[in-house]
Design a protein around this motif. Sequence first.
Motif, PDB file in Angstrom:
ATOM      1  N   ASP A 141       0.810  -1.213   0.000  1.00  0.00           N
ATOM      2  CA  ASP A 141       0.000   0.000   0.000  1.00  0.00           C
ATOM      3  C   ASP A 141       0.850   1.271   0.000  1.00  0.00           C
ATOM      4  O   ASP A 141       0.415   2.315  -0.512  1.00  0.00           O
ATOM      5  CB  ASP A 141      -0.951   0.000   1.196  1.00  0.00           C
ATOM      6  CG  ASP A 141      -2.110  -0.966   1.002  1.00  0.00           C
ATOM      7  OD1 ASP A 141      -2.320  -1.421  -0.149  1.00  0.00           O
ATOM      8  OD2 ASP A 141      -2.798  -1.292   1.984  1.00  0.00           O
TER       9      ASP A 141
ATOM     10  N   LEU B 172      -4.704  10.179   4.437  1.00  0.00           N
ATOM     11  CA  LEU B 172      -3.729   9.240   4.980  1.00  0.00           C
ATOM     12  C   LEU B 172      -3.108   9.759   6.277  1.00  0.00           C
ATOM     13  O   LEU B 172      -2.664   8.969   7.111  1.00  0.00           O
ATOM     14  CB  LEU B 172      -2.625   8.973   3.958  1.00  0.00           C
ATOM     15  CG  LEU B 172      -3.060   8.373   2.616  1.00  0.00           C
ATOM     16  CD1 LEU B 172      -1.836   8.170   1.719  1.00  0.00           C
ATOM     17  CD2 LEU B 172      -3.787   7.056   2.816  1.00  0.00           C
TER      18      LEU B 172
ATOM     19  N   THR C 268      -8.830   8.542   9.960  1.00  0.00           N
ATOM     20  CA  THR C 268      -9.086   7.872   8.684  1.00  0.00           C
ATOM     21  C   THR C 268      -7.871   7.110   8.159  1.00  0.00           C
ATOM     22  O   THR C 268      -8.006   6.321   7.224  1.00  0.00           O
ATOM     23  CB  THR C 268      -9.502   8.897   7.606  1.00  0.00           C
ATOM     24  OG1 THR C 268      -8.475   9.891   7.450  1.00  0.00           O
ATOM     25  CG2 THR C 268     -10.809   9.572   7.992  1.00  0.00           C
ATOM     26  N   SER C 269      -6.717   7.345   8.736  1.00  0.00           N
ATOM     27  CA  SER C 269      -5.477   6.777   8.210  1.00  0.00           C
ATOM     28  C   SER C 269      -5.491   5.250   8.232  1.00  0.00           C
ATOM     29  O   SER C 269      -5.663   4.632   9.287  1.00  0.00           O
ATOM     30  CB  SER C 269      -4.275   7.283   9.031  1.00  0.00           C
ATOM     31  OG  SER C 269      -3.061   6.851   8.467  1.00  0.00           O
ATOM     32  N   PRO C 270      -5.303   4.598   7.069  1.00  0.00           N
ATOM     33  CA  PRO C 270      -5.298   3.124   7.027  1.00  0.00           C
ATOM     34  C   PRO C 270      -3.943   2.560   7.440  1.00  0.00           C
ATOM     35  O   PRO C 270      -2.918   3.260   7.395  1.00  0.00           O
ATOM     36  CB  PRO C 270      -5.586   2.817   5.557  1.00  0.00           C
ATOM     37  CG  PRO C 270      -5.030   3.992   4.819  1.00  0.00           C
ATOM     38  CD  PRO C 270      -5.205   5.186   5.721  1.00  0.00           C
ATOM     39  N   VAL C 271      -3.946   1.301   7.836  1.00  0.00           N
ATOM     40  CA  VAL C 271      -2.676   0.641   8.136  1.00  0.00           C
ATOM     41  C   VAL C 271      -1.922   0.420   6.829  1.00  0.00           C
ATOM     42  O   VAL C 271      -2.518   0.336   5.754  1.00  0.00           O
ATOM     43  CB  VAL C 271      -2.885  -0.698   8.882  1.00  0.00           C
ATOM     44  CG1 VAL C 271      -3.513  -0.471  10.225  1.00  0.00           C
ATOM     45  CG2 VAL C 271      -3.690  -1.665   8.041  1.00  0.00           C
TER      46      VAL C 271
ATOM     47  N   GLN D 136      -2.293  -4.408   5.900  1.00  0.00           N
ATOM     48  CA  GLN D 136      -3.414  -4.961   6.652  1.00  0.00           C
ATOM     49  C   GLN D 136      -3.128  -6.386   7.136  1.00  0.00           C
ATOM     50  O   GLN D 136      -2.714  -7.249   6.373  1.00  0.00           O
ATOM     51  CB  GLN D 136      -4.677  -4.972   5.782  1.00  0.00           C
ATOM     52  CG  GLN D 136      -5.934  -5.392   6.503  1.00  0.00           C
ATOM     53  CD  GLN D 136      -6.395  -4.351   7.511  1.00  0.00           C
ATOM     54  OE1 GLN D 136      -6.366  -3.150   7.233  1.00  0.00           O
ATOM     55  NE2 GLN D 136      -6.806  -4.797   8.686  1.00  0.00           N
TER      56      GLN D 136
ATOM     57  N   THR E 122       0.328  -2.794  12.877  1.00  0.00           N
ATOM     58  CA  THR E 122      -0.644  -1.805  13.348  1.00  0.00           C
ATOM     59  C   THR E 122      -0.258  -0.399  12.897  1.00  0.00           C
ATOM     60  O   THR E 122      -1.008   0.554  13.128  1.00  0.00           O
ATOM     61  CB  THR E 122      -0.738  -1.828  14.885  1.00  0.00           C
ATOM     62  OG1 THR E 122       0.560  -1.561  15.451  1.00  0.00           O
ATOM     63  CG2 THR E 122      -1.233  -3.186  15.377  1.00  0.00           C
TER      64      THR E 122
ATOM     65  N   ARG F 231       0.059   2.842  10.813  1.00  0.00           N
ATOM     66  CA  ARG F 231      -0.775   3.494   9.812  1.00  0.00           C
ATOM     67  C   ARG F 231       0.055   4.532   9.057  1.00  0.00           C
ATOM     68  O   ARG F 231       1.180   4.846   9.427  1.00  0.00           O
ATOM     69  CB  ARG F 231      -1.971   4.156  10.499  1.00  0.00           C
ATOM     70  CG  ARG F 231      -2.882   3.173  11.227  1.00  0.00           C
ATOM     71  CD  ARG F 231      -3.937   3.917  12.023  1.00  0.00           C
ATOM     72  NE  ARG F 231      -3.335   4.704  13.097  1.00  0.00           N
ATOM     73  CZ  ARG F 231      -3.994   5.635  13.799  1.00  0.00           C
ATOM     74  NH1 ARG F 231      -5.263   5.884  13.531  1.00  0.00           N
ATOM     75  NH2 ARG F 231      -3.383   6.293  14.767  1.00  0.00           N
TER      76      ARG F 231
ATOM     77  N   ASP G 158      -7.197   2.630  -4.601  1.00  0.00           N
ATOM     78  CA  ASP G 158      -6.158   1.619  -4.672  1.00  0.00           C
ATOM     79  C   ASP G 158      -5.911   1.277  -6.121  1.00  0.00           C
ATOM     80  O   ASP G 158      -6.809   0.860  -6.847  1.00  0.00           O
ATOM     81  CB  ASP G 158      -6.592   0.347  -3.927  1.00  0.00           C
ATOM     82  CG  ASP G 158      -6.510   0.529  -2.434  1.00  0.00           C
ATOM     83  OD1 ASP G 158      -5.841   1.499  -2.008  1.00  0.00           O
ATOM     84  OD2 ASP G 158      -7.095  -0.260  -1.693  1.00  0.00           O
TER      85      ASP G 158
END
Length: 216
Positions: free
Chosen positions: A87, A118, A123-126, A129, A133, A135, A208
Amino acid sequence: MDKWTSSKRTRQEQTGFKNSLVSFYQRAHPSDPNQLKCMVVDSFFPRQLVRASHIWKFETEGDGLTEFGLHPSDLSNPRNGFLLCEDIEKAFDVKRVCFLVDRLRSNDLYIKVLDPFLLDPTTSPVVCQGHTTLRFCDIDGLQLQCPPGCLPFRRILDFHAKCSFEKAINKGWLAPSSSFADFFDMSVDSSIPDFNIYQGLDSDGDSDVDGDEVDD
């Protein structure tokens, strides 16, 4: 076809490039060949989740590299790539993140997260995944891990960062008055070509997007 985000490489070609990056940047696991270390997070992940990314994209066939004082054959030079969690690599490809040069330590590169989605802790994704943990908001400002004397082409990363910065202003992520002086010095004695050369490879997709990887 979106030249910035897609690839025509064969599995054999990708495996060779990935192996060259693992060796050059010393990212192999000491005992498990199915694990590789991401150059940003600096932790081991399953090999298929660590992308071998060309900085100057493979599908250009080297066109434009002479503008940086490089040769088309440098397309497959390990300095034209790095190993990143999937990612992170996707975010780099669409200029949601870039890498900046520290003005005091010119051999150090740091990731800069530009997209506020981000960066926002709510809202920040890892970044990988199910395997960490961390992000994107956690990796902002982390140093790109490179062995001594083994750096990616800073002149290309510099240009990518300038294009990312321009996109961030156009997207409203940064104020129009923002300047790179707010971050780090970008150029380290490198000749940077006109923006138009790079914009031909541009993609403004923010979802993505498949990177240039064919996993082995």
